[in-house]
Write an enzyme that holds these catalytic residues in place. Structure first.
Site, PDB file in Angstrom:
ATOM      1  N   CYS A   1     -15.831  10.670  13.235  1.00 49.50           N
ATOM      2  CA  CYS A   1     -16.683   9.874  14.127  1.00 49.50           C
ATOM      3  C   CYS A   1     -17.852   9.257  13.376  1.00 49.50           C
ATOM      4  O   CYS A   1     -18.356   8.200  13.762  1.00 49.50           O
ATOM      5  CB  CYS A   1     -17.259  10.740  15.242  1.00 49.50           C
TER       6      CYS A   1
ATOM      7  N   HIS B   1     -11.123  10.670  22.570  1.00 45.96           N
ATOM      8  CA  HIS B   1     -10.850   9.600  21.604  1.00 45.96           C
ATOM      9  C   HIS B   1      -9.634  10.020  20.780  1.00 45.96           C
ATOM     10  O   HIS B   1      -9.483  11.212  20.469  1.00 45.96           O
ATOM     11  CB  HIS B   1     -12.020   9.444  20.613  1.00 45.96           C
TER      12      HIS B   1
END
Ligand code: ARG
Length: 261
Positions: free
Chosen positions: A254, A160
């Site tokens: 996150c 990511h």
């Protein structure tokens, strides 16, 4: 943020996840709560999303949407195990005065989208290569009406964008060049000559998976060297221990979906 009430590592969709090593559920909750109180103590309002059984990755709330100036671009997860999370996030924004756009293309919200409110009048940095479909970058640009810069991720450990690049304030970033293709590295160097450069060790300690309010930079305790780098750049590092969340392949950023009303 979403409490890790149902957090486990029962499937592996990134190289950090090892289904054979059990997660310490009570420690995960304790560490997550410390992150929540740290943000609150810094003066930030933390809204909670209700955790749902059967969605162990819901604690990684950053992946469920991406908002810019009141407009929300919804997520559509790459893996079926996480698909239902998108609806829970959508429900959060419903009725809150947000302009919510459902996506056509696969994208994992703030996992692969970051926002710089002042750079070039407001610009989006977007990652692709593992999760988010590059077509979602163009879709995000149409929905959010901001320039979207596509960056190609090439290392599966940094699947990511938020594991490889962080926004430090309105216009400054930190990143690990090795996570990007040579061309994307060239683009980042051109647009952000004053970026804080992280190395592989910083990135592996999830030191780039940080949340910054422009002054305080909240990051994982393991990322000691990265803390020194942001301090040298003029920010105040605030370390939080998140060993259990790392087992799922995530850390501070996150776990936090930033709201830009
Ligand atoms: N286990 C989750 C996944 O692989 C971790 C997500 C981490 N979140 C993030 N914003 N990088 O999808």
């Amino acid at each position: 943020m979403c409490p890790p009430d149902h957090f486990t590592v029962e499937y592996a969709i990134n190289p950090w996840m090892d289904t054979t090593v059990p997660v310490d559920a009570s420690l995960a909750l304790k560490q997550w709560d410390m992150l929540r109180t740290t943000l609150a103590d810094l003066g930030h309002t933390v809204h909670l999303l209700s955790p749902e059984p059967g969605l162990p990755d819901m604690v990684y709330a950053a992946n469920g949407a991406f908002s810019v100036d009141g407009t929300v671009y919804g997520a559509q997860f790459r893996h079926p195990q996480r698909a239902a999370e998108a609806l829970a996030h959508r429900g959060f924004y419903a009725g809150g005065g947000w302009d919510f756009a459902s996506p056509v293309h696969v994208n994992e919200g703030e996992g692969d989208f970051a926002y710089l409110p002042v750079a070039y009048g407001g610009m989006v940095l977007a990652g692709y290569g593992f999760r988010t479909d590059p077509a979602a970058h163009a879709e995000a640009q149409e929905v959010l009406r901001r320039p979207v810069l596509s960056l190609k991720l090439v290392d599966p450990a940094f699947y990511h964008l938020d594991t490889a690049l962080a926004v430090l304030d309105d216009r400054h970033i930190a990143y690990y060049p090795g996570a990007f293709s040579p061309a994307s590295r060239r683009v980042l160097a051109q647009l952000f000559p004053d970026a804080v450069i992280a190395d592989r060790e910083d990135a592996e300690a999830f030191g780039l998976n940080l949340v910054s309010d422009g002054r305080h930079v909240v990051l994982n305790t393991e990322a000691v060297a990265m803390g020194d780098k942001v301090r040298a750049a003029g920010y105040l590092p605030v370390h939080v221990e998140l060993t259990e969340l790392k087992r799922g392949g995530g850390s501070v950023k996150c776990a936090v979906a930033e709201l830009r009303p």
